[in-house]
Design an enzyme around this catalytic site. Structure first.
Site, PDB file in Angstrom:
ATOM      1  CG  HIS A 254      44.555 -27.271  29.973  1.00 51.11           C
ATOM      2  ND1 HIS A 254      43.636 -27.923  30.821  1.00 51.11           N
ATOM      3  CD2 HIS A 254      45.962 -27.397  30.334  1.00 51.11           C
ATOM      4  CE1 HIS A 254      44.576 -28.657  31.562  1.00 51.11           C
ATOM      5  NE2 HIS A 254      45.777 -28.359  31.177  1.00 51.11           N
ATOM      6  CD  GLN A 255      45.616 -27.844  21.015  1.00 50.35           C
ATOM      7  OE1 GLN A 255      45.509 -29.259  21.198  1.00 50.35           O
ATOM      8  NE2 GLN A 255      45.124 -27.347  19.915  1.00 50.35           N
TER       9      GLN A 255
END
Ligand SMILES: [Zn+2]
Length: 185
Positions: free
Chosen positions: A145-146
Site C-alpha cells: 500500500h502506498q
C-alpha cells in the site's frame, strides 16, 4: 533515504521536539490496523483488510476512489488528516510483483490523490511512499500500500488534527466524502 522527506522540524503535539522522522515512519503509526485486527498470516485468506475493504461500501470501507486495478482508501490511524493509501486489489506484497497495468494505475491514482487533497484542503506538500516488509515498518506487510500523507506548514489545516491513536469515525467519514467529492474526474 526517507529522512529527506521529513527533515523539517515540527511542533504539532506540544512537545516542540523535532522528531518528525520518528513520528512519520514508526511502524505502529503507519499501520492500517493494530493489535487484534491484524491478519493472522501472509495469505489473502488470513484476514487481510486490504482484500476485504473493496467488498464494503465506500462509506463503510472509507474508500475514496475505485480504479480498475487499484483503489484509494483513508487510513484508519492517520498521521495527518487526509492520510490515504493507494492499494492494488490483488494481494501482492512486493512492489516488483505488480504487473504493468497495476504499476501504471498505482502511479495515476497517487497523482489524483494529490490533486484531491490539494482541492479539498490546500495541502502544501506530501509524504508519499511504501514501507516494504515488516522490518521497514509495514503494518500489513503482505499487501502493499502506498501512503499519501498531506502536509501543511506547521501541519495546521482546516480539518481538525487527529490524535495519533484515536479514531474519530465521524471525522473520517467527513474526510472521505470531502476527498471523494474533490477527486479529479
Ligand atoms: Zn490482501
Amino acid at each position: 533515504m526517507l529522512s529527506c522527506m521529513t527533515s523539517e522540524p515540527e511542533h504539532r503535539h506540544g512537545a516542540g521536539v523535532p522528531d518528525a522522522f520518528q513520528r512519520l515512519w514508526t511502524p505502529h503509526r503507519m499501520a492500517y490496523v493494530q493489535g487484534e485486527n491484524k491478519p493472522t498470516g501472509p495469505g489473502a485468506g488470513d484476514g487481510c483488510p486490504f482484500c476485504a475493504i473493496p467488498a464494503e461500501s465506500d462509506e463503510d470501507g472509507l474508500v475514496i476512489n475505485r480504479g480498475e486495478h487499484v483503489y484509494a482508501v483513508l487510513n484508519l490511524y492517520p498521521y495527518n488528516s487526509g492520510h490515504l493509501m493507494v492499494v492494488p486489489y490483488r494481494h501482492v506484497a512486493d512492489y516488483t510483483e505488480l504487473d504493468a497495468a497495476e504499476t501504471l494505475e498505482l502511479a495515476e491514482l497517487t497523482k489524483r490523490a494529490m490533486a484531491a487533497l490539494r482541492n479539498a484542503s490546500g495541502a502544501h506538500g506530501f509524504n508519499i511512499g511504501m514501507n516494504q516488509g515488516a522490518v521497514a515498518g509495514a503494518g500489513i506487510a503482505a499487501h502493499l500500500h502506498q501512503h499519501v500523507v498531506p502536509r501543511w506548514g506547521g501541519d495546521v489545516n482546516f480539518m481538525p488534527v487527529v490524535g495519533h491513536t484515536k479514531v474519530l469515525p465521524q471525522l473520517l467519514a467527513d474526510t472521505r466524502k470531502l476527498l471523494a467529492d474533490a477527486w479529479p474526474r
